[in-house]
Design an enzyme around this catalytic site. Structure first.
Site, PDB file in Angstrom:
ATOM      1  N   GLY A 230      -2.212   7.004  -6.747  1.00  9.00           N
ATOM      2  CA  GLY A 230      -2.822   8.060  -6.271  1.00  9.00           C
ATOM      3  C   GLY A 230      -4.304   8.139  -7.053  1.00  9.00           C
ATOM      4  N   GLU A 271       1.906   4.124 -11.454  1.00 10.69           N
ATOM      5  CA  GLU A 271       1.653   3.233 -10.524  1.00 10.69           C
ATOM      6  C   GLU A 271       0.507   3.349  -9.724  1.00 10.69           C
ATOM      7  OE1 GLU A 271       6.454   3.733  -9.008  1.00 10.69           O
ATOM      8  OE2 GLU A 271       4.742   4.512  -7.758  1.00 10.69           O
ATOM      9  N   GLY A 273      -2.537   1.363  -8.008  1.00  6.27           N
ATOM     10  CA  GLY A 273      -2.839   0.240  -7.308  1.00  6.27           C
ATOM     11  C   GLY A 273      -4.548   0.472  -7.119  1.00  6.27           C
ATOM     12  N   ARG A 274      -4.737   1.244  -6.146  1.00  9.50           N
ATOM     13  CA  ARG A 274      -6.357   1.394  -5.993  1.00  9.50           C
ATOM     14  C   ARG A 274      -7.138   1.315  -7.323  1.00  9.50           C
ATOM     15  NH1 ARG A 274      -7.786   3.895  -1.186  1.00  9.50           N
ATOM     16  NH2 ARG A 274      -5.641   5.073  -1.572  1.00  9.50           N
ATOM     17  N   ARG A 309      -9.578   0.322   6.608  1.00  8.21           N
ATOM     18  CA  ARG A 309      -9.661   1.518   5.915  1.00  8.21           C
ATOM     19  C   ARG A 309     -10.768   2.443   7.057  1.00  8.21           C
ATOM     20  NH1 ARG A 309     -11.145   2.942   1.717  1.00  8.21           N
ATOM     21  NH2 ARG A 309      -9.671   4.725   1.305  1.00  8.21           N
ATOM     22  N   TYR A 313      -9.044   5.682   8.537  1.00  6.06           N
ATOM     23  CA  TYR A 313      -9.264   6.795   7.840  1.00  6.06           C
ATOM     24  C   TYR A 313     -10.767   7.397   7.944  1.00  6.06           C
ATOM     25  CZ  TYR A 313      -5.438   4.917   5.217  1.00  6.06           C
ATOM     26  OH  TYR A 313      -4.018   4.204   4.851  1.00  6.06           O
ATOM     27  N   CYS A 340     -11.342  -5.516  20.440  1.00  6.70           N
ATOM     28  CA  CYS A 340     -11.520  -4.827  21.578  1.00  6.70           C
ATOM     29  C   CYS A 340     -10.979  -3.277  21.310  1.00  6.70           C
ATOM     30  CB  CYS A 340     -10.915  -5.195  22.599  1.00  6.70           C
ATOM     31  SG  CYS A 340     -11.814  -6.819  23.266  1.00  6.70           S
ATOM     32  N   GLU A 341     -11.651  -2.757  20.261  1.00  3.61           N
ATOM     33  CA  GLU A 341     -11.227  -1.318  19.807  1.00  3.61           C
ATOM     34  C   GLU A 341     -12.584  -0.881  19.471  1.00  3.61           C
ATOM     35  OE1 GLU A 341      -9.095   0.797  18.761  1.00  3.61           O
ATOM     36  OE2 GLU A 341      -7.448  -0.162  19.813  1.00  3.61           O
TER      37      GLU A 341
HETATM   38  C1  LIG Z   1       1.012   3.353  -2.310  1.00  2.00           C
HETATM   39  C2  LIG Z   1       1.637   3.630  -3.620  1.00  2.00           C
HETATM   40  C3  LIG Z   1       1.187   3.411  -4.800  1.00  2.00           C
HETATM   41  C4  LIG Z   1      -0.076   3.191  -5.370  1.00  2.00           C
HETATM   42  O1  LIG Z   1      -1.179   4.073  -4.358  1.00  2.00           O
HETATM   43  P1  LIG Z   1      -2.641   3.929  -4.964  1.00  2.00           P
HETATM   44  O2  LIG Z   1      -3.227   5.235  -4.190  1.00  2.00           O
HETATM   45  O3  LIG Z   1      -3.006   2.701  -4.717  1.00  2.00           O
HETATM   46  O4  LIG Z   1      -2.763   4.105  -6.559  1.00  2.00           O
HETATM   47  C5  LIG Z   1       2.130   3.925  -6.041  1.00  2.00           C
HETATM   48  N1  LIG Z   1       3.373   4.190  -5.792  1.00  2.00           N
HETATM   49  C6  LIG Z   1       3.900   4.329  -4.677  1.00  2.00           C
HETATM   50  C7  LIG Z   1       5.207   4.759  -4.402  1.00  2.00           C
HETATM   51  C8  LIG Z   1       3.111   4.069  -3.501  1.00  2.00           C
HETATM   52  O5  LIG Z   1       3.745   4.178  -2.504  1.00  2.00           O
END
Ligand SMILES: *Cc1c(COP(=O)(O)O)cnc(C)c1O
Length: 424
Positions: A230, A271, A273-274, A309, A313, A340-341
């Protein structure tokens, strides 16, 4: 600072050659940027004992990218069998994998236990009795409900389907002890694309408080707490980046205080990701059409199958036009794909330089939740992925889909079934 100047400087001069060689559209990722972000994260959190990043595989599930993460000593956060298999393919085993499934089924439990297992992060108290072979190390996902006001994207925790409620926490760990668990972790994820670092510090504080609460009731000393992902990135040019330095410093203080008070401290996991890959990827696409009706449209050869995205969003992704980075942005366009959206648009009423057919557009910050989210609606196929290596060479790390891939699920053994007619 969305897409870095360094990535632009290395990519833009070779984009035309790449389009000529590979064809457009494609996503391209930056090894240098990913490594820099990862090494910086490790450095910033080096004062937090046992810090470890578990890369959220769903953000960019490509083995070449996962290999970069694994090389930096990161683990993986998975929530499906496919993601587990990807992580295991690069060599991750056991505690290098967190399995954070939601609405878990028996097949997932069984595969989670195979090949050296992984850390099971249970999403609900009712799952405790459904785990076939209960592991020694168990983690639960915590949902604070009304105790936290949600961040903007993930919303109000009361409405979120994830995790244990506050009232269930003690019972959950007690039941896990009764099933033989001896080692414990605690997980939460209450933010998405959060740019306010204090929210992440609050999350770290919250998991430590829950660890304290469970310890006082059950005597459990947690091995780790996981604050989830997050951590946000600025997609818009005038947005400020999350202050990761302050986040790390304040979290370090919290963990040191916990150690002082309790004589031990759980390891801290996160964790992202982004944050790890988002800015280090972009979607390269060519302008193939233009039309002027009530608005002026630029039609490109990518569509939302490559990047959902904006449609999903209303997300902003910055766009550069190769060779026209310095040109006056004196046009207003909707940049559209072919689906077609009507929401298949990468930009709506965007100020851009005059775009000609054949121009190459670089859509920024697609390194997380970009290619991975793509779908095949309208029989539109997913694009290829490239990796820009540190030495300047480029590798194809996923080919584009073909019609054979699309039709693959229509090849099957005939299976006709006549259900019994119900009486009456
Ligand atoms: C999606 C997700 C993440 C990663 O979220 P980011 O916004 O990409 O950092 C980490 N943990 C869990 C359980 C998730 O579902």
């Amino acid at each position: 600072m969305p897409m870095s100047q360094s990535f632009k400087d290395r990519l833009f001069p070779i984009t035309e050659q790449l389009v000529e060689h590979y064809g457009s559209p494609f996503h391209i990722y930056d090894e240098v940027g990913i490594r820099e972000t990862g090494e910086n994260l490790k450095k910033l959190f080096s004062g937090v004992e046992g810090f470890r990043e578990y890369y959220a595989v769903k953000a960019l599930p490509n083995p070449s990218i996962l290999q970069l993460m694994f090389d930096m000593g990161f683990g993986f956060d998975c929530s499906s069998i496919g993601e587990l298999q990807l992580s295991r393919q690069v060599g991750a085993r056991g505690e290098e994998i967190m399995f954070t499934s939601n609405n878990t089924d028996q097949t997932e439990f069984r595969i989670a236990e195979e090949e050296g297992g992984c850390v099971l992060n249970l999403d609900d108290i009712s799952l405790i009795e459904k785990v076939p072979v209960f592991p020694e190390l168990i983690c639960f996902r915590y949902n604070p409900g009304p105790r936290r006001t949600g961040n903007v994207i993930i919303g109000n925790p009361v409405e979120a389907k994830y995790g244990l409620s506050h009232e269930q926490v003690i019972d959950a760990y007690r039941l896990a002890q009764q099933r033989g668990a001896k080692r414990f972790g605690l997980h939460t994820m209450v933010a998405s694309n959060e740019l306010d670092y204090t929210y992440m510090v609050e999350t770290a504080k919250m998991v430590l408080e829950i660890a304290e609460l469970v310890e006082s009731e059950l005597g459990i000393k947690f091995e780790f707490v996981n604050i989830g992902g997050g951590v946000g990135i600025p997609y818009e040019p005038d947005q400020e980046a999350l202050d990761i330095d302050s986040m790390a410093a304040e979290i370090e203080t919290l963990f040191s205080a916990f150690r002082e008070k309790h004589n031990y401290v759980p390891r801290m996991y996160m964790e992202s990701g982004r944050f790890m890959t988002g800015p280090h990827g972009c979607l390269v696409t060519s302008a193939i059409n233009h039309k002027n009706i009530y608005r002026n449209y630029i039609g490109v050869d990518a569509c939302m199958s490559a990047l959902m995205r904006p449609a999903l969003y209303g997300a902003y992704h910055h766009i550069d036009v190769i060779g026209k980075e310095a040109a006056a942005k004196d046009q207003i366009y909707d940049v559209a794909g072919s689906l077609c959206e009507n929401n298949d648009k990468f930009a709506v009423q965007r100020e851009l330089p005059k775009i000609d057919e054949g121009d190459i557009l670089v859509i920024h910050d697609t390194g997380a939740h970009g290619h991975a989210m793509g779908f095949q609606y309208n029989a539109k196929l997913r694009s290829k992925e490239l990796l820009l290596r540190a030495d300047g060479s480029v590798e194809l790390i996923r080919r584009e889909e073909t019609l054979d891939d699309y039709f693959a699920t229509l090849t099957f053994t005939e299976d006709q079934f006549s259900p019994k007619q119900s009486k009456g």
